[in-house]
Design a protein around this motif. Sequence first.
Motif, PDB file in Angstrom:
ATOM      1  N   PRO A  38       0.791  -1.073  -0.187  1.00  0.00           N
ATOM      2  CA  PRO A  38      -0.089  -0.002   0.044  1.00  0.00           C
ATOM      3  C   PRO A  38       0.774   1.253   0.052  1.00  0.00           C
ATOM      4  O   PRO A  38       0.420   2.321  -0.036  1.00  0.00           O
ATOM      5  CB  PRO A  38      -0.772  -0.309   1.200  1.00  0.00           C
ATOM      6  CG  PRO A  38       0.135  -1.052   2.316  1.00  0.00           C
ATOM      7  CD  PRO A  38       0.754  -1.825   1.336  1.00  0.00           C
ATOM      8  N   LYS A  41       2.144   4.826   4.961  1.00  0.00           N
ATOM      9  CA  LYS A  41       0.782   5.212   5.533  1.00  0.00           C
ATOM     10  C   LYS A  41       0.965   6.870   5.821  1.00  0.00           C
ATOM     11  O   LYS A  41       1.738   7.287   6.400  1.00  0.00           O
ATOM     12  CB  LYS A  41       0.731   4.669   6.969  1.00  0.00           C
ATOM     13  CG  LYS A  41      -0.693   4.985   7.517  1.00  0.00           C
ATOM     14  CD  LYS A  41      -0.467   4.396   9.016  1.00  0.00           C
ATOM     15  CE  LYS A  41      -1.590   4.473   9.700  1.00  0.00           C
ATOM     16  NZ  LYS A  41      -1.703   3.861  11.048  1.00  0.00           N
ATOM     17  N   PRO A  73      -6.696   4.343   8.833  1.00  0.00           N
ATOM     18  CA  PRO A  73      -6.892   3.613   7.680  1.00  0.00           C
ATOM     19  C   PRO A  73      -6.505   2.128   7.833  1.00  0.00           C
ATOM     20  O   PRO A  73      -6.261   1.757   8.862  1.00  0.00           O
ATOM     21  CB  PRO A  73      -5.774   4.246   6.987  1.00  0.00           C
ATOM     22  CG  PRO A  73      -4.660   4.757   7.669  1.00  0.00           C
ATOM     23  CD  PRO A  73      -5.331   5.096   9.057  1.00  0.00           C
ATOM     24  N   SER A  74      -7.070   1.700   6.912  1.00  0.00           N
ATOM     25  CA  SER A  74      -6.974   0.151   6.853  1.00  0.00           C
ATOM     26  C   SER A  74      -6.432  -0.293   5.464  1.00  0.00           C
ATOM     27  O   SER A  74      -6.650   0.232   4.496  1.00  0.00           O
ATOM     28  CB  SER A  74      -8.189  -0.590   7.089  1.00  0.00           C
ATOM     29  OG  SER A  74      -9.326  -0.240   6.115  1.00  0.00           O
ATOM     30  N   VAL A  75      -5.876  -1.249   5.310  1.00  0.00           N
ATOM     31  CA  VAL A  75      -5.270  -1.581   3.960  1.00  0.00           C
ATOM     32  C   VAL A  75      -6.350  -2.141   3.226  1.00  0.00           C
ATOM     33  O   VAL A  75      -6.999  -3.088   3.618  1.00  0.00           O
ATOM     34  CB  VAL A  75      -4.082  -2.702   4.055  1.00  0.00           C
ATOM     35  CG1 VAL A  75      -3.601  -3.067   2.659  1.00  0.00           C
ATOM     36  CG2 VAL A  75      -2.882  -2.039   4.792  1.00  0.00           C
ATOM     37  N   CYS A  83      -3.847  -0.187  -1.392  1.00  0.00           N
ATOM     38  CA  CYS A  83      -3.876   1.023  -0.943  1.00  0.00           C
ATOM     39  C   CYS A  83      -4.202   1.261   0.486  1.00  0.00           C
ATOM     40  O   CYS A  83      -4.682   0.134   1.033  1.00  0.00           O
ATOM     41  CB  CYS A  83      -4.686   1.942  -1.917  1.00  0.00           C
ATOM     42  SG  CYS A  83      -6.112   1.306  -2.138  1.00  0.00           S
ATOM     43  N   TRP A  84      -4.354   2.490   1.107  1.00  0.00           N
ATOM     44  CA  TRP A  84      -4.998   2.864   2.403  1.00  0.00           C
ATOM     45  C   TRP A  84      -6.389   3.246   2.248  1.00  0.00           C
ATOM     46  O   TRP A  84      -6.642   4.015   1.073  1.00  0.00           O
ATOM     47  CB  TRP A  84      -4.101   3.635   2.838  1.00  0.00           C
ATOM     48  CG  TRP A  84      -2.781   3.322   3.304  1.00  0.00           C
ATOM     49  CD1 TRP A  84      -1.645   3.377   2.659  1.00  0.00           C
ATOM     50  CD2 TRP A  84      -2.249   2.423   4.645  1.00  0.00           C
ATOM     51  NE1 TRP A  84      -0.489   3.079   3.307  1.00  0.00           N
ATOM     52  CE2 TRP A  84      -0.999   2.289   4.401  1.00  0.00           C
ATOM     53  CE3 TRP A  84      -3.061   1.879   5.740  1.00  0.00           C
ATOM     54  CZ2 TRP A  84      -0.375   1.370   5.293  1.00  0.00           C
ATOM     55  CZ3 TRP A  84      -2.545   1.068   6.423  1.00  0.00           C
ATOM     56  CH2 TRP A  84      -1.003   0.869   6.365  1.00  0.00           C
ATOM     57  N   LYS A 109      -2.840   5.822  -2.281  1.00  0.00           N
ATOM     58  CA  LYS A 109      -1.672   5.025  -2.450  1.00  0.00           C
ATOM     59  C   LYS A 109      -0.414   6.201  -2.740  1.00  0.00           C
ATOM     60  O   LYS A 109      -0.422   6.953  -3.388  1.00  0.00           O
ATOM     61  CB  LYS A 109      -1.821   4.361  -3.665  1.00  0.00           C
ATOM     62  CG  LYS A 109      -0.494   3.428  -4.329  1.00  0.00           C
ATOM     63  CD  LYS A 109      -0.839   2.243  -4.330  1.00  0.00           C
ATOM     64  CE  LYS A 109       0.343   1.474  -5.042  1.00  0.00           C
ATOM     65  NZ  LYS A 109       0.974   0.593  -3.912  1.00  0.00           N
TER      66      LYS A 109
END
Length: 120
Positions: A38, A41, A73-75, A83-84, A109
């Motif tokens: 991703p 961050k 955020p999460s992947v 991406c996030w 991203k």
Amino acid sequence: MYIAKDRKVLIWSLVLFGLLLLPSCSLRHGGADSAQLPGPKPGAMFMSLAVDEALRRHGGPPVAPEGTEVFEPSVDRLDDLACWRFLILYRTLAPSGGKVLHHGVFWVKDGRIIRKQWDQ
């Protein structure tokens, strides 16, 4: 004369040390495809500025003074790209004087917002 010799020894030892580290760095960065990672961050400040700018350009009802909430955020995967994914909650002012809760999602991203989705 000894100072010049010591500098040369120092420079050559740093170059040699750098060359020894080179294979481990290439394995870490070059081993995986960038579409599978991703990327870095994004920080909270970057996302709050990006969300405020996106809401201003969105052209919807005016945003309430309370502002927005950007969650951790999460992947995620978007079009086969890692991406996030950021969930955003924001309030708008209704014509009747109340506030309406809305949400949006941003996919990020490598420090770029690649897609935005609003609930409207």
